[in-house]
Scaffold this motif. Structure first.
Motif: not given
Length: 233
Positions: A220-226, A230-233
């Protein structure tokens, strides 16, 4: 834009919680490679389903269930890694053949393999939500039996237990989870969630229960981070 991303965010988050839990049991049974074989067959089935105007999920589920049937036929939970390799090759070959001989097949094949999470909508959100509600209690119920089968394999034979029920049940649960994951976020992203969090959890956690929680937390943490990167970049 925010409203458009709500369904993809929560559909992916449900998968990020379920797939690592499935992965812990697959790693326990030394069957993590089977995941990649089932995912390839699910992708081929989804592509075939779309080619004949069926929902992609039904095709993916059919393909994954074919893989489960093949796994049972060549030895059930003791199937060799060579059989899993053949499943990968078969799924990959079928995907290429279907992509080359159907309209828009190549684009759809790339979407299934590379991922198409941002196109997830209400149907995918409903599927992943239903998977989360069914899979979480099912895994908690199946885990003790599968652990005993792994650590004390003679117990089932000595007590004449109907072991095929929970082994086949877990295989079908894994096939369904992989089918939902493949059609929602793509083949390799689903495989990453099944493979990486359990791999890390098995190295870090002191016991089985905390390994399950850690795997789900890492997923869950890895998914939210990625998702955020993805939105930021």
């Amino acid at each position: 834009m925010t409203e458009l991303l709500v369904a993809p965010l929560f559909a992916g988050l449900a998968l990020a919680l379920v797939l690592p839990l499935v992965g812990t049991l697959l790693r326990l049974r030394d069957e993590w490679l089977a995941t990649l074989g089932l995912a390839h067959l699910a992708a081929a089935g989804a592509l075939l389903g779309l080619a004949i105007h069926l929902p992609g999920f039904l095709g993916a589920l059919g393909g994954a269930c074919v893989g489960v049937g093949a796994k049972q036929a060549v030895g059930g939970r003791g199937a060799s890694h060579s059989a899993y390799g053949l499943m990968i090759l078969a799924g990959w070959a079928l995907t290429l053949l279907i992509a080359a001989n159907t309209a828009l097949g190549d684009a759809l094949a790339h979407a299934l393999i590379d991922g198409q999470l941002y196109f997830a909508g209400g149907r995918e959100l409903a599927l992943t939500g239903a998977l989360l509600l069914v899979a979480w209690p099912a895994i908690l119920r199946l885990a003790p039996r599968l652990i005993v089968a792994r650590l004390f394999p003679a117990t089932e034979r000595a007590n004449h237990l109907p072991a095929w029920r929970w082994h086949l049940g877990f295989d079908l649960l894994a096939a369904t989870a992989i089918a939902v994951g493949t059609t929602t976020m793509g083949l390799m992203a689903s495989f990453a969630l099944i493979f990486l969090p359990p791999w890390l959890a098995f190295r870090l956690a002191p016991d089985w229960r905390r390994a399950q929680w850690l795997a789900a937390g890492i997923g869950a943490a890895g998914y939210v981070l990625t998702f955020a990167l993805a939105l930021a970049f």
